[in-house]
Design a protein around this motif. Structure first.
Motif, PDB file in Angstrom:
ATOM      1  N   LEU A  14       0.816  -1.211   0.000  1.00 45.26           N
ATOM      2  CA  LEU A  14       0.000   0.000   0.000  1.00 45.26           C
ATOM      3  C   LEU A  14       0.848   1.258   0.000  1.00 45.26           C
ATOM      4  O   LEU A  14       0.397   2.317   0.419  1.00 45.26           O
ATOM      5  N   ASN A 285     -13.884  -3.752   6.718  1.00 35.05           N
ATOM      6  CA  ASN A 285     -13.896  -2.722   5.680  1.00 35.05           C
ATOM      7  C   ASN A 285     -15.101  -2.865   4.750  1.00 35.05           C
ATOM      8  O   ASN A 285     -15.450  -1.942   4.034  1.00 35.05           O
ATOM      9  N   PHE A 358     -10.659  -5.611  -0.145  1.00 34.14           N
ATOM     10  CA  PHE A 358      -9.429  -5.259  -0.833  1.00 34.14           C
ATOM     11  C   PHE A 358      -9.046  -6.379  -1.793  1.00 34.14           C
ATOM     12  O   PHE A 358      -9.124  -7.557  -1.428  1.00 34.14           O
ATOM     13  N   LEU A 365      -4.856  -3.041  -5.723  1.00 32.76           N
ATOM     14  CA  LEU A 365      -4.963  -2.497  -4.371  1.00 32.76           C
ATOM     15  C   LEU A 365      -4.520  -1.037  -4.329  1.00 32.76           C
ATOM     16  O   LEU A 365      -5.105  -0.208  -3.622  1.00 32.76           O
ATOM     17  N   GLN A 366      -3.501  -0.712  -5.098  1.00 36.91           N
ATOM     18  CA  GLN A 366      -3.034   0.673  -5.152  1.00 36.91           C
ATOM     19  C   GLN A 366      -4.113   1.598  -5.686  1.00 36.91           C
ATOM     20  O   GLN A 366      -4.285   2.724  -5.216  1.00 36.91           O
ATOM     21  N   ALA A 369      -6.648   2.262  -2.812  1.00 31.21           N
ATOM     22  CA  ALA A 369      -6.108   3.150  -1.784  1.00 31.21           C
ATOM     23  C   ALA A 369      -5.978   4.579  -2.272  1.00 31.21           C
ATOM     24  O   ALA A 369      -6.147   5.535  -1.508  1.00 31.21           O
ATOM     25  N   GLU A 377      -9.818   4.517   3.763  1.00 28.90           N
ATOM     26  CA  GLU A 377      -8.461   4.830   4.224  1.00 28.90           C
ATOM     27  C   GLU A 377      -8.137   4.291   5.617  1.00 28.90           C
ATOM     28  O   GLU A 377      -7.034   3.766   5.840  1.00 28.90           O
ATOM     29  N   ALA A 380      -7.322   0.739   5.271  1.00 26.41           N
ATOM     30  CA  ALA A 380      -6.045   0.580   4.575  1.00 26.41           C
ATOM     31  C   ALA A 380      -4.886   0.823   5.546  1.00 26.41           C
ATOM     32  O   ALA A 380      -3.877   0.123   5.519  1.00 26.41           O
ATOM     33  N   LYS A 381      -5.055   1.812   6.432  1.00 23.14           N
ATOM     34  CA  LYS A 381      -4.028   2.089   7.438  1.00 23.14           C
ATOM     35  C   LYS A 381      -3.890   0.900   8.389  1.00 23.14           C
ATOM     36  O   LYS A 381      -2.767   0.502   8.749  1.00 23.14           O
ATOM     37  N   LEU A 384      -2.089  -1.659   6.558  1.00 18.48           N
ATOM     38  CA  LEU A 384      -0.701  -1.238   6.390  1.00 18.48           C
ATOM     39  C   LEU A 384       0.144  -1.518   7.624  1.00 18.48           C
ATOM     40  O   LEU A 384       1.202  -2.122   7.552  1.00 18.48           O
TER      41      LEU A 384
END
Length: 438
Positions: A14, A285, A358, A365-366, A369, A377, A380-381, A384
């Motif tokens: 990510l 998510n 995801f 995935l990019q 994000a 977000e 995603a964090k 991450l």
């Protein structure tokens, strides 16, 4: 040596930079291979098992996918939808029945892969993945979840992680901020209980194993550890018990979660969200989208934050999802073509968009994000910085099927056992199951 299986590599995934996919052309190859097949499936039909409920638009999705696959290979697709609650037993029964009973392709939860692979039922696709140029474009943590002894048993399809979902409108009404520590979580939940007595401030759902796990991990504990090649329970360690004491104490001491929630599963928490009865809860998510579909009045009223650590930072949260795996049938090559089509490029992106999960590819995935969605977000964090998974052994599948952790939590919530007593009992049960896996 003790080993903890962590979703490593997610941070690189990510990173939102083009270099995350590597410097070669593997990403482009991955995108192209969904329309390139040398396998002739004319007159053949693949049986595909898919878990029901992940995608509310699953039937239109698979109708489109089947048409594309028919054009690509000449083969037809027969999709059979399965229930998560009974799927593991159905898989086990089918595997015992041999190749005529198992599906050609199936959605397999990441925690089930070790169990099914060790029976010899799943096809090792390591070579296929490499030949297709996909190896460098897979989320490392997800790829690892389905890899045993260097052999990959399927393709990562989608993944999810749990954080905290809350009602922005209710928080604003009472001048509350999302919690960033456990003490703040406790204080906010107590305020919500006082100010919104008709709502569940923070459900301590006894039937939801992955609601409790972040507090075990957040306190520095583990569900289990591997020592000398053998797994051993760690749920009754001092750190794990500390996390369980905080989590269950929200219900037993702070009373922010009523007794009716003691046996709730994650689905029942979702049902309560749809009825507008929840102020703040652990959720995946995929949860915000599901809530807004179930209760359109909540559109624009939801927020999300990572699960806080005891004194700041983040508590780890379960990173899991599903693989698409091929089984040992007479149609392995054709089955691989379908798996490859669904887990890469166009269809992987569509599935992720429709389910709010995801995708399993770095390149896809990019894109997710980069959208900067405030309801995406925070997850995603979490992914991450604090993604974890359960022990990678078939025994843990049996532990989950036996509901060892939920029964432990429920015994604490109902006052039948202290936290240490309940954890000690759960540890004995886990160790008995691990002992079979020598």
């Amino acid at each position: 040596m003790k080993r903890r299986v962590i979703a490593a590599g997610i941070a690189m995934t990510l990173g939102l930079t083009a270099t995350a996919c590597g410097s070669d052309d593997s990403g482009d190859k991955a995108k192209d291979n969904s329309t390139d097949s040398a396998v002739d499936g004319t007159g053949k039909t693949l049986t595909v098992w898919i878990m029901e409920g992940t995608n509310p638009d699953a039937k239109p999705f698979f109708k489109e996918a089947a048409a594309a696959f028919k054009k690509q290979t000449g083969a037809s697709i027969k999709v059979e939808y399965q229930q998560w609650a009974s799927a593991q037993k159905k898989f086990t029964t089918a595997i015992e029945g041999g190749k005529d009973q198992v599906p050609d392709v199936a959605e397999v939860g990441t925690t089930w892969v070790p169990q099914f692979a060790e029976t010899g039922a799943l096809v090792d696709v390591t070579g296929k993945v490499k030949e297709s140029g996909l190896s460098e474009d897979l989320v490392e943590g997800l790829q690892d979840a389905g890899t045993l002894d260097g052999k990959q048993y399927g393709m990562p399809w989608y993944a999810g992680v749990r954080s905290i979902v809350y009602r922005k409108d209710v928080f604003a009404k009472h001048d509350l901020e999302p919690p960033t520590t456990w003490k703040e979580l406790q204080a906010v939940a107590k305020t919500l209980k006082e100010k919104e007595p008709k709502m569940v401030a923070f459900p301590v759902a006894g039937g939801a194993e992955m609601f409790a796990a972040p507090f075990v991990w957040g306190a520095g504990g583990e569900l289990a550890v591997e020592e000398g090649g053998q797994w051993k329970s760690a749920i009754n360690s001092a750190d794990a018990v500390k996390g369980l004491e905080f989590y269950t104490g929200l219900a037993t001491k702070d009373k922010v979660s009523p007794a009716k929630v003691n046996t709730w599963t994650e689905k029942e928490v979702g049902d309560a969200w749809n009825k507008g009865q929840i102020a703040m809860a652990v959720g995946g998510n995929w949860t915000p989208k599901a809530i807004m579909e179930g209760n359109p009045d909540l559109k624009g009223k939801l927020g999300a934050v990572p699960i806080p650590g005891p004194d700041g930072g983040l508590s780890k949260s379960f990173l899991g999802g599903s693989y698409l795996s091929t089984f040992q049938t007479d149609q392995k090559d054709l089955a691989w073509e379908f798996v490859k089509m669904l887990t890469t490029g166009e269809f992987a992106a569509k599935w992720a968009e429709q389910t709010n999960y995801f995708p399993g590819q770095n390149s896809e995935l990019q894109k997710v994000a980069a959208q900067k969605d405030p309801l995406v977000e925070p997850f995603a964090k979490q992914m991450l910085e604090a993604g974890a998974t359960v022990p990678k052994t078939k025994s843990y599948g049996e532990i989950q099927a036996s509901k060892v952790i939920p029964r432990m939590v429920q015994s604490i919530l109902t006052g039948k056992a202290s936290v240490q007593e309940a954890a000690d009992k759960a540890a004995r049960e886990m160790d008995d199951i691990f002992a079979k896996d020598k």
